[in-house]
Design a protein around this motif. Structure first.
Motif, PDB file in Angstrom:
ATOM      1  N   LEU A  32       0.845  -1.178   0.000  1.00 56.50           N
ATOM      2  CA  LEU A  32       0.000   0.000   0.000  1.00 56.50           C
ATOM      3  C   LEU A  32       0.889   1.239   0.000  1.00 56.50           C
ATOM      4  O   LEU A  32       1.780   1.368   0.850  1.00 56.50           O
ATOM      5  CB  LEU A  32      -0.894  -0.017   1.245  1.00 56.50           C
ATOM      6  N   VAL A  33       0.684   2.126  -0.955  1.00 62.44           N
ATOM      7  CA  VAL A  33       1.409   3.386  -1.045  1.00 62.44           C
ATOM      8  C   VAL A  33       0.493   4.496  -0.544  1.00 62.44           C
ATOM      9  O   VAL A  33      -0.700   4.526  -0.871  1.00 62.44           O
ATOM     10  CB  VAL A  33       1.825   3.676  -2.504  1.00 62.44           C
ATOM     11  N   VAL A  34       1.053   5.393   0.239  1.00 63.44           N
ATOM     12  CA  VAL A  34       0.314   6.537   0.750  1.00 63.44           C
ATOM     13  C   VAL A  34       0.944   7.784   0.132  1.00 63.44           C
ATOM     14  O   VAL A  34       2.156   7.981   0.216  1.00 63.44           O
ATOM     15  CB  VAL A  34       0.383   6.612   2.291  1.00 63.44           C
ATOM     16  N   GLU A  35       0.099   8.597  -0.503  1.00 65.62           N
ATOM     17  CA  GLU A  35       0.588   9.807  -1.146  1.00 65.62           C
ATOM     18  C   GLU A  35      -0.133  11.024  -0.595  1.00 65.62           C
ATOM     19  O   GLU A  35      -1.316  10.957  -0.268  1.00 65.62           O
ATOM     20  CB  GLU A  35       0.343   9.741  -2.663  1.00 65.62           C
ATOM     21  N   ALA A  76       4.348   7.399   2.722  1.00 71.25           N
ATOM     22  CA  ALA A  76       4.307   6.231   3.607  1.00 71.25           C
ATOM     23  C   ALA A  76       3.986   5.003   2.771  1.00 71.25           C
ATOM     24  O   ALA A  76       3.520   5.110   1.630  1.00 71.25           O
ATOM     25  CB  ALA A  76       3.261   6.416   4.708  1.00 71.25           C
ATOM     26  N   CYS A  77       4.233   3.834   3.374  1.00 70.21           N
ATOM     27  CA  CYS A  77       3.893   2.578   2.711  1.00 70.21           C
ATOM     28  C   CYS A  77       3.791   1.479   3.758  1.00 70.21           C
ATOM     29  O   CYS A  77       4.250   1.635   4.895  1.00 70.21           O
ATOM     30  CB  CYS A  77       4.942   2.193   1.669  1.00 70.21           C
ATOM     31  N   CYS A  78       3.188   0.376   3.359  1.00 71.26           N
ATOM     32  CA  CYS A  78       3.175  -0.820   4.187  1.00 71.26           C
ATOM     33  C   CYS A  78       2.885  -2.018   3.300  1.00 71.26           C
ATOM     34  O   CYS A  78       2.335  -1.875   2.206  1.00 71.26           O
ATOM     35  CB  CYS A  78       2.159  -0.729   5.327  1.00 71.26           C
ATOM     36  N   TYR A  82      -0.847 -10.295   7.371  1.00 69.85           N
ATOM     37  CA  TYR A  82       0.432  -9.893   7.950  1.00 69.85           C
ATOM     38  C   TYR A  82       0.707  -8.461   7.508  1.00 69.85           C
ATOM     39  O   TYR A  82       0.538  -8.112   6.341  1.00 69.85           O
ATOM     40  CB  TYR A  82       1.562 -10.820   7.484  1.00 69.85           C
ATOM     41  N   PHE A  83       1.147  -7.633   8.457  1.00 69.08           N
ATOM     42  CA  PHE A  83       1.453  -6.224   8.237  1.00 69.08           C
ATOM     43  C   PHE A  83       2.942  -6.024   8.417  1.00 69.08           C
ATOM     44  O   PHE A  83       3.505  -6.412   9.439  1.00 69.08           O
ATOM     45  CB  PHE A  83       0.666  -5.390   9.264  1.00 69.08           C
ATOM     46  N   GLY A  84       3.602  -5.449   7.437  1.00 69.09           N
ATOM     47  CA  GLY A  84       5.036  -5.212   7.559  1.00 69.09           C
ATOM     48  C   GLY A  84       5.503  -4.122   6.619  1.00 69.09           C
ATOM     49  O   GLY A  84       4.706  -3.449   5.969  1.00 69.09           O
ATOM     50  N   MET A  85       6.809  -3.961   6.531  1.00 70.13           N
ATOM     51  CA  MET A  85       7.453  -2.987   5.649  1.00 70.13           C
ATOM     52  C   MET A  85       6.802  -1.605   5.798  1.00 70.13           C
ATOM     53  O   MET A  85       6.611  -0.869   4.840  1.00 70.13           O
ATOM     54  CB  MET A  85       7.397  -3.476   4.195  1.00 70.13           C
ATOM     55  N   PHE A  86       6.461  -1.263   7.019  1.00 71.11           N
ATOM     56  CA  PHE A  86       5.753  -0.028   7.335  1.00 71.11           C
ATOM     57  C   PHE A  86       6.765   1.098   7.447  1.00 71.11           C
ATOM     58  O   PHE A  86       7.707   1.015   8.243  1.00 71.11           O
ATOM     59  CB  PHE A  86       5.012  -0.234   8.659  1.00 71.11           C
ATOM     60  N   ALA A  87       6.584   2.127   6.651  1.00 71.45           N
ATOM     61  CA  ALA A  87       7.508   3.262   6.690  1.00 71.45           C
ATOM     62  C   ALA A  87       6.744   4.559   6.471  1.00 71.45           C
ATOM     63  O   ALA A  87       5.858   4.636   5.624  1.00 71.45           O
ATOM     64  CB  ALA A  87       8.584   3.108   5.615  1.00 71.45           C
ATOM     65  N   VAL A  88       7.116   5.563   7.252  1.00 70.32           N
ATOM     66  CA  VAL A  88       6.603   6.922   7.099  1.00 70.32           C
ATOM     67  C   VAL A  88       7.815   7.825   6.942  1.00 70.32           C
ATOM     68  O   VAL A  88       8.800   7.667   7.673  1.00 70.32           O
ATOM     69  CB  VAL A  88       5.763   7.347   8.332  1.00 70.32           C
ATOM     70  N   ARG A  89       7.760   8.728   5.985  1.00 64.44           N
ATOM     71  CA  ARG A  89       8.869   9.658   5.773  1.00 64.44           C
ATOM     72  C   ARG A  89       9.251  10.290   7.118  1.00 64.44           C
ATOM     73  O   ARG A  89       8.383  10.788   7.843  1.00 64.44           O
ATOM     74  CB  ARG A  89       8.468  10.724   4.762  1.00 64.44           C
ATOM     75  N   LEU A  94       0.173  10.469  10.455  1.00 67.89           N
ATOM     76  CA  LEU A  94       0.179   9.745   9.190  1.00 67.89           C
ATOM     77  C   LEU A  94       0.304   8.233   9.403  1.00 67.89           C
ATOM     78  O   LEU A  94      -0.338   7.449   8.704  1.00 67.89           O
ATOM     79  CB  LEU A  94       1.318  10.255   8.294  1.00 67.89           C
ATOM     80  N   GLY A  95       1.086   7.813  10.372  1.00 72.37           N
ATOM     81  CA  GLY A  95       1.211   6.389  10.686  1.00 72.37           C
ATOM     82  C   GLY A  95      -0.108   5.799  11.155  1.00 72.37           C
ATOM     83  O   GLY A  95      -0.502   4.709  10.723  1.00 72.37           O
ATOM     84  N   LYS A  96      -0.821   6.515  12.019  1.00 72.57           N
ATOM     85  CA  LYS A  96      -2.129   6.058  12.499  1.00 72.57           C
ATOM     86  C   LYS A  96      -3.107   5.910  11.338  1.00 72.57           C
ATOM     87  O   LYS A  96      -3.860   4.935  11.257  1.00 72.57           O
ATOM     88  CB  LYS A  96      -2.714   7.065  13.510  1.00 72.57           C
ATOM     89  N   LEU A  97      -3.102   6.882  10.443  1.00 70.38           N
ATOM     90  CA  LEU A  97      -3.978   6.856   9.282  1.00 70.38           C
ATOM     91  C   LEU A  97      -3.639   5.670   8.380  1.00 70.38           C
ATOM     92  O   LEU A  97      -4.526   4.960   7.897  1.00 70.38           O
ATOM     93  CB  LEU A  97      -3.834   8.171   8.515  1.00 70.38           C
ATOM     94  N   THR A  98      -2.347   5.433   8.175  1.00 64.23           N
ATOM     95  CA  THR A  98      -1.900   4.345   7.302  1.00 64.23           C
ATOM     96  C   THR A  98      -2.273   2.984   7.865  1.00 64.23           C
ATOM     97  O   THR A  98      -2.809   2.132   7.151  1.00 64.23           O
ATOM     98  CB  THR A  98      -0.375   4.439   7.082  1.00 64.23           C
TER      99      THR A  98
END
Length: 185
Positions: A71-74, A81-83, A93-100, A108-112
């Protein structure tokens, strides 16, 4: 929901990643976890791991795996952000979670993660989200607990010697499974 189409929430848009996103995804993930750039945010692993967090081949493999999506967040057309979500039967499974890094701490992390949970529940009908977190990351685990995740005490070893996951700076690393009940789909 057709996951191939972008979903917008305010000025934030969510969409599935494509192969064209790989270079930007790698840069985002690396910036959030490794090196000096990661110290601008609070999710850095720079004090416990050196080296890479991911690479283009790893991201491409994730994108092409069955039951897997990134999932890409723009915001305003920029990737912020992405996950990664992987369908695993009754769970995702949730992983590869990153926020600029410069945007961390602003919601933004909560929203993602909320969008990832909604998507997994609605698209796959799963009742549980799972993730693994390096067990010494107490502040990060506490953040997930505030989002409804619970520690299971189930540990798996850190892949010492496999530099694809980074170069450990300490010898007590392990992954702990965290889970969250997503309720009925």
């Amino acid at each position: 929901m057709d996951t191939a189409l972008p979903r917008e929430t305010g000025r934030t848009a969510f969409r599935d990643a494509t192969d064209a996103d790989v270079p930007e995804l790698v840069a985002l993930i690396e910036s959030a976890y490794r090196g000096d750039s990661s110290r601008a945010g609070w999710t850095t692993e720079a004090d416990i791991l050196e080296g890479q967090r991911t690479d283009p081949d790893g991201v491409r493999t994730t994108l092409s795996a069955p039951g897997s999506r990134v999932l890409v967040v723009e915001r305003d057309g920029a990737m912020v952000a992405c996950c990664h979500l992987e369908h695993r039967g009754e769970a995702a499974y949730f992983g590869m979670f990153a926020v600029r890094p410069g945007l961390q701490g602003a919601g933004l992390g909560k929203l993602t993660i909320a969008e990832a949970e909604r998507s997994a529940r609605e698209d796959w009908g799963v009742s549980e989200m799972q993730m693994t977190v390096i067990s010494v990351r107490e502040e990060l685990i506490a953040w997930y607990e505030r989002r409804g995740y619970r520690r299971t005490g189930r540990m798996s070893p850190f892949p010492y010697g496999d530099e694809r996951f980074g170069i450990p700076r300490r010898d007590d690393l392990a992954f702990e499974l965290l889970v969250k009940d997503l309720g009925q789909g």
